[in-house]
Design a protein around this motif. Structure first.
Motif, PDB file in Angstrom:
ATOM      1  N   MET A 155      10.474  -7.490   0.412  1.00  0.00           N
ATOM      2  CA  MET A 155       9.839  -6.280  -0.106  1.00  0.00           C
ATOM      3  C   MET A 155      10.519  -5.888  -1.383  1.00  0.00           C
ATOM      4  SD  MET A 155       9.236  -3.914   3.309  1.00  0.00           S
ATOM      5  CE  MET A 155      10.874  -4.069   4.005  1.00  0.00           C
ATOM      6  N   PHE A 156      11.819  -5.930  -1.460  1.00  0.00           N
ATOM      7  CA  PHE A 156      12.411  -5.603  -2.780  1.00  0.00           C
ATOM      8  C   PHE A 156      11.832  -6.335  -4.131  1.00  0.00           C
ATOM      9  CE2 PHE A 156      15.642  -3.836  -5.628  1.00  0.00           C
ATOM     10  CZ  PHE A 156      16.493  -3.275  -4.829  1.00  0.00           C
ATOM     11  N   PRO A 157      11.450  -7.523  -4.017  1.00  0.00           N
ATOM     12  CA  PRO A 157      10.709  -8.018  -5.180  1.00  0.00           C
ATOM     13  C   PRO A 157       9.342  -7.369  -5.504  1.00  0.00           C
ATOM     14  CG  PRO A 157      11.565  -9.803  -3.963  1.00  0.00           C
ATOM     15  CD  PRO A 157      11.746  -8.603  -2.911  1.00  0.00           C
ATOM     16  N   MET A 158       8.767  -6.872  -4.366  1.00  0.00           N
ATOM     17  CA  MET A 158       7.446  -6.163  -4.380  1.00  0.00           C
ATOM     18  C   MET A 158       7.554  -4.939  -5.255  1.00  0.00           C
ATOM     19  SD  MET A 158       5.911  -6.607  -0.769  1.00  0.00           S
ATOM     20  CE  MET A 158       4.542  -5.670  -0.934  1.00  0.00           C
ATOM     21  N   LEU A 159       8.637  -4.260  -5.027  1.00  0.00           N
ATOM     22  CA  LEU A 159       9.208  -2.907  -5.833  1.00  0.00           C
ATOM     23  C   LEU A 159       9.291  -3.194  -7.243  1.00  0.00           C
ATOM     24  CD1 LEU A 159       9.583   0.030  -5.875  1.00  0.00           C
ATOM     25  CD2 LEU A 159      12.007  -0.263  -5.182  1.00  0.00           C
ATOM     26  N   GLY A 180       9.477   8.767  -6.850  1.00  0.00           N
ATOM     27  CA  GLY A 180       8.444   7.474  -6.178  1.00  0.00           C
ATOM     28  C   GLY A 180       9.244   6.362  -5.789  1.00  0.00           C
ATOM     29  N   ILE A 181      10.220   6.038  -6.992  1.00  0.00           N
ATOM     30  CA  ILE A 181      10.987   4.709  -6.424  1.00  0.00           C
ATOM     31  C   ILE A 181      12.001   5.110  -5.298  1.00  0.00           C
ATOM     32  CG2 ILE A 181      13.074   3.085  -7.477  1.00  0.00           C
ATOM     33  CD1 ILE A 181      11.723   3.493 -10.180  1.00  0.00           C
ATOM     34  N   VAL A 182      12.820   6.192  -5.329  1.00  0.00           N
ATOM     35  CA  VAL A 182      13.583   6.469  -4.185  1.00  0.00           C
ATOM     36  C   VAL A 182      12.819   6.471  -2.906  1.00  0.00           C
ATOM     37  CG1 VAL A 182      14.899   8.419  -3.122  1.00  0.00           C
ATOM     38  CG2 VAL A 182      15.155   7.860  -5.643  1.00  0.00           C
ATOM     39  N   VAL A 241       8.841   5.554 -15.422  1.00  0.00           N
ATOM     40  CA  VAL A 241      10.355   5.354 -15.678  1.00  0.00           C
ATOM     41  C   VAL A 241      10.412   4.080 -16.693  1.00  0.00           C
ATOM     42  CG1 VAL A 241      11.067   5.843 -13.273  1.00  0.00           C
ATOM     43  CG2 VAL A 241      10.398   3.530 -13.737  1.00  0.00           C
ATOM     44  N   PRO A 242      11.705   4.085 -17.373  1.00  0.00           N
ATOM     45  CA  PRO A 242      11.812   3.181 -18.631  1.00  0.00           C
ATOM     46  C   PRO A 242      11.655   1.476 -17.795  1.00  0.00           C
ATOM     47  CG  PRO A 242      13.519   4.633 -18.756  1.00  0.00           C
ATOM     48  CD  PRO A 242      12.742   5.086 -17.356  1.00  0.00           C
ATOM     49  N   LYS A 243      10.643   0.929 -18.119  1.00  0.00           N
ATOM     50  CA  LYS A 243      10.249  -0.210 -17.429  1.00  0.00           C
ATOM     51  C   LYS A 243      11.276  -1.228 -17.512  1.00  0.00           C
ATOM     52  CE  LYS A 243       6.108  -1.443 -17.981  1.00  0.00           C
ATOM     53  NZ  LYS A 243       4.680  -2.135 -18.510  1.00  0.00           N
ATOM     54  N   ALA A 281       0.784  -1.306   0.074  1.00  0.00           N
ATOM     55  CA  ALA A 281       0.062  -0.144   0.069  1.00  0.00           C
ATOM     56  C   ALA A 281       0.757   1.268  -0.005  1.00  0.00           C
ATOM     57  CB  ALA A 281      -0.778  -0.075   1.280  1.00  0.00           C
ATOM     58  N   ILE A 282       1.879   1.152   0.745  1.00  0.00           N
ATOM     59  CA  ILE A 282       2.732   2.408   0.646  1.00  0.00           C
ATOM     60  C   ILE A 282       3.547   2.646  -0.765  1.00  0.00           C
ATOM     61  CG2 ILE A 282       5.211   3.049   1.643  1.00  0.00           C
ATOM     62  CD1 ILE A 282       4.804   1.656   4.102  1.00  0.00           C
ATOM     63  N   ILE A 283       3.745   1.695  -1.486  1.00  0.00           N
ATOM     64  CA  ILE A 283       4.273   1.591  -2.794  1.00  0.00           C
ATOM     65  C   ILE A 283       3.283   2.311  -3.713  1.00  0.00           C
ATOM     66  CG2 ILE A 283       5.260   0.570  -4.869  1.00  0.00           C
ATOM     67  CD1 ILE A 283       6.550  -1.470  -3.108  1.00  0.00           C
ATOM     68  N   TYR A 284       1.911   1.971  -3.553  1.00  0.00           N
ATOM     69  CA  TYR A 284       0.854   2.270  -4.363  1.00  0.00           C
ATOM     70  C   TYR A 284       0.622   3.895  -4.181  1.00  0.00           C
ATOM     71  CZ  TYR A 284      -3.619   2.267  -6.382  1.00  0.00           C
ATOM     72  OH  TYR A 284      -4.725   2.545  -7.264  1.00  0.00           O
ATOM     73  N   LYS A 285       1.022   4.318  -3.177  1.00  0.00           N
ATOM     74  CA  LYS A 285       0.993   5.964  -2.813  1.00  0.00           C
ATOM     75  C   LYS A 285       1.726   6.576  -3.853  1.00  0.00           C
ATOM     76  CE  LYS A 285       1.829   9.287   0.801  1.00  0.00           C
ATOM     77  NZ  LYS A 285       2.252   9.398   2.362  1.00  0.00           N
ATOM     78  N   TYR A 286       2.839   5.950  -4.083  1.00  0.00           N
ATOM     79  CA  TYR A 286       3.839   6.831  -5.101  1.00  0.00           C
ATOM     80  C   TYR A 286       3.626   6.410  -6.402  1.00  0.00           C
ATOM     81  CZ  TYR A 286       5.814   7.725  -0.554  1.00  0.00           C
ATOM     82  OH  TYR A 286       6.126   8.260   0.680  1.00  0.00           O
ATOM     83  N   ARG A 287       2.723   5.777  -6.914  1.00  0.00           N
ATOM     84  CA  ARG A 287       2.276   5.403  -8.266  1.00  0.00           C
ATOM     85  C   ARG A 287       2.318   6.748  -9.123  1.00  0.00           C
ATOM     86  NH1 ARG A 287      -2.331   5.733  -5.881  1.00  0.00           N
ATOM     87  NH2 ARG A 287      -4.424   6.203  -7.046  1.00  0.00           N
TER      88      ARG A 287
END
Length: 268
Positions: free
Chosen positions: A63-67, A32-34, A78-80, A20-26
């Motif tokens: 968590m890293f794989p989730m990112l 957002g990645i930083v 960003v370039p996917k 949910a935290i990552i989704y906040k920075y979509r």
């Protein structure tokens, strides 16, 4: 722990929350990645502060794989492909770099943690202490038969044979086939977790479900690797199997989260 309460299992619940935290920075770019990486590293550093290297490792590799999944799913501007490749490379290489930094750099590790790693790398080390436990685990596994007991008594492990070393106890007492059945049952549950997560139209639910599946996979994998002598002695557990109220609660809470997000799978 605090007041007899083990904090590690509860800190692991940060993993699905991280989705949910990552989704906040979509829809952000590199910023957002930083920011997502900073939120990832925060509990990892807390675990280091607690001198719980196992917890720090579990949180990081869960968590890293989730990112990476979020980037691959197009959450960031960003370039996917290049970003996924870069992050995946960091995920694969960083644990080895971190291990070398901690062990050979003689930093951050307590004496008992260094002893555990040394016993892992040198099986003959400390035959009456940490090395004895590691050697006993290897002997139990190596002497196991397909069905039935290997006839050897599990010594020097105290109550841990029903928690940390439950896999060794099952294989040594009931045979290799019993261990295979246990692994197959847990693997089936983890696969079902990922299947439910990937069916989500709700993207934050998808990532939270994947986080639960990744965490279960990491915990299970490390416990089995520890039991067969391929991971240093740590405070691990086998989900749904090991005794201990906190590990059991964590296992069922993660399953409950997956079922809950699946209930709202069609909500965007």
């Amino acid at each position: 722990g605090i007041g007899g309460v083990q904090l590690a299992p509860f800190m692991m619940l940060y993993v699905p929350i991280y989705g949910a935290i990552i989704y906040k920075y979509r829809n952000l770019n590199w910023k957002g990645i930083v920011l997502s990486v900073l939120w990832l590293m925060a509990p990892v550093l807390v675990a280091f502060r607690m001198a719980n290297i196992y917890l720090a490792f579990v949180l990081y590799v869960s968590m890293f794989p989730m990112l990476v999944i979020a980037v691959a799913d197009g959450w960031f501007l960003v370039p996917k492909k290049r970003t996924v490749l870069c992050l995946s490379s960091i995920l694969v290489l960083s644990p080895f770099v971190g291990f070398g930094f901690l062990y050979w750099g003689n930093l951050l590790l307590a004496d008992y943690q260094r002893a555990r790693i040394h016993a892992f790398m040198h099986p003959g080390f400390d035959g009456n202490g940490i090395g004895y436990i590691a050697s006993n685990l290897r002997e139990q596994i190596m002497s196991s038969v397909l069905i039935g007991s290997n006839g050897k008594e599990i010594l020097g492990m105290g109550h841990n044979y029903t928690s940390d070393y439950i896999f060794t106890y099952i294989v040594g007492t009931y045979g290799i086939l019993a261990g295979i059945i246990i692994c197959a049952a847990i693997a089936t549950l983890i696969i079902a977790t990922f299947a439910l997560a990937t069916k989500q139209k709700n993207r934050v639910g998808m990532l939270m479900g994947c986080g639960c599946g990744i965490l279960l996979l990491v915990i299970t994998g490390l416990n089995i690797l520890e039991n067969v002598g391929l991971f240093p002695i740590s405070q691990t557990f086998l989900p749904f199997i090991s005794s201990g109220r906190y590990s059991i609660v964590l296992s069922y809470v993660l399953t409950g989260i997956v079922m809950s997000v699946y209930r709202y799978k069609d909500v965007y």
